[in-house]
Design an enzyme around this catalytic site. Structure first.
Site, PDB file in Angstrom:
ATOM      1  CG  HIS A 111       5.677  -5.342  56.214  1.00 12.47           C
ATOM      2  ND1 HIS A 111       4.857  -4.405  55.291  1.00 12.47           N
ATOM      3  CD2 HIS A 111       4.640  -6.106  56.679  1.00 12.47           C
ATOM      4  CE1 HIS A 111       3.943  -4.757  54.986  1.00 12.47           C
ATOM      5  NE2 HIS A 111       3.565  -5.914  56.033  1.00 12.47           N
ATOM      6  CG  ASP A 159       6.951  -2.657  53.319  1.00 11.47           C
ATOM      7  OD1 ASP A 159       7.596  -3.562  53.455  1.00 11.47           O
ATOM      8  OD2 ASP A 159       5.837  -2.393  53.875  1.00 11.47           O
ATOM      9  CB  SER A 260       1.306  -7.167  54.349  1.00 17.19           C
ATOM     10  OG  SER A 260       0.792  -6.129  55.093  1.00 17.19           O
TER      11      SER A 260
END
Length: 313
Positions: A111, A159, A260
């Site tokens: 992402h 992801d 992230s």
């Protein structure tokens, strides 16, 4: 719509059926009996009831309870495999973390690089995106981004992605690669063990109003928790054993916005191994005690090896 419910229900009640195929047959029989429209609602209600019943034993408090975010300041060269990423997805620039897994590749969350057109990779500094203190800075573009083929931006699955560096990184005390998780580092092996995550993300929920990211690298330790318990903090089907590792958020400690793609590591036989990548947490905040969820590296070892040429065990 119905197919997503199938994934949710089989995840929560797999012990009730010998195989997904057998359940799909039952699914079609019941759909024919109830009718398409009515069955979708009945099916969702049943899946939710099963999830709620299984999760009741954990006595989870889902009310917001703000606390000071835990974590410690990283010393120089403590995480030499940590990468800082600035990524352009017009019209905004996004912050992410990454992990140097070879002199040619950085691993990160899908992402982070999905639909991004260019970016910068910073290596060898505890300061975020500081070209002065960084040992190396690389300009990368969309042609250098490899998103896992099954990633869909929704659902938190698969992801994971790679960034190819335009030139090989030069290794030093400040810049080092980290070995990938060994295949035996499964959920049963890791559960209860203390693991470490690091990043430059938000250090409190209060700072999220102005998105004041931390400029210094922090890290936090925590135990890996069971997947059944972790799944009870999130919507049914969102957390999956195949795709994820969960780390306890007790005491408001864990990953937050801006972390992230950063590393989750386990220290084994005097060496750090990359076992996960920061994926997601609770939309209610980072300090409410929910587990942090990470992409499970062992599920993608063959994909990484095929893309990078790195030997995996």
């Amino acid at each position: 719509m119905a197919s997503s419910f199938l994934v949710i229900f089989t995840l929560l009640s797999s012990s009730c059926y010998n195989s997904v195929a057998a359940y799909q047959s039952s699914y079609e029989v019941n759909r024919n009996y109830f009718g398409d429209f009515a069955y979708d609602f009945w099916y969702w209600d049943l899946a939710w009831l099963v999830w709620d019943k299984q999760c009741s034993k954990y006595n989870i408090n889902r009310e917001v309870d703000a606390r000071i975010t835990g974590g410690d300041l990283a010393a120089p060269n403590m995480f030499p495999y940590q990468a800082g990423l600035l990524l352009l997805r017009a019209p905004k620039i996004y912050q992410c973390g990454g992990v140097l897994i070879s002199v040619n590749y950085v691993l990160t969350a899908a992402h982070c690089i999905y639909m991004s057109t260019r970016g910068k990779v910073f290596l060898g500094s505890t300061d975020f995106a500081n070209p002065v203190t960084s040992a190396a800075v690389f300009n990368v573009s969309a042609s250098d981004f490899y998103v896992y083929e099954k990633y869909t931006l929704s659902g938190g699955r698969d992801d994971i992605g790679l960034i190819r560096l335009p030139t090989p990184a030069t290794l030093s005390a400040a810049v080092q690669t980290i070995p990938l998780a060994r295949r035996f580092m499964t959920q049963s092996f890791l559960e209860g063990k203390t693991v470490t995550t690091s990043g430059w993300g938000l250090t409190s929920d209060g700072s999220s109003e102005k998105m004041q990211f931390n400029l210094l690298l922090y890290y936090v330790d925590g135990p890996v928790i069971g997947m059944r318990e972790c799944a009870c903090y999130y919507l049914p089907g969102l957390v999956r054993s195949l795709n994820h590792i969960c780390v306890s958020g007790e005491g408001g400690r864990g990953s937050c916005d801006g972390d992230s793609g950063g590393p989750l590591t386990y220290y084994y036989n005097n060496k750090n191994y990359l076992i996960g990548l920061t994926a997601f947490g609770s939309a209610g905040g980072c300090e409410i005690g929910f587990p942090s969820v990470y992409t499970r590296i062992t599920s993608y070892l063959d994909w990484i090896a095929e893309r990078t040429g790195i030997k995996v065990d």
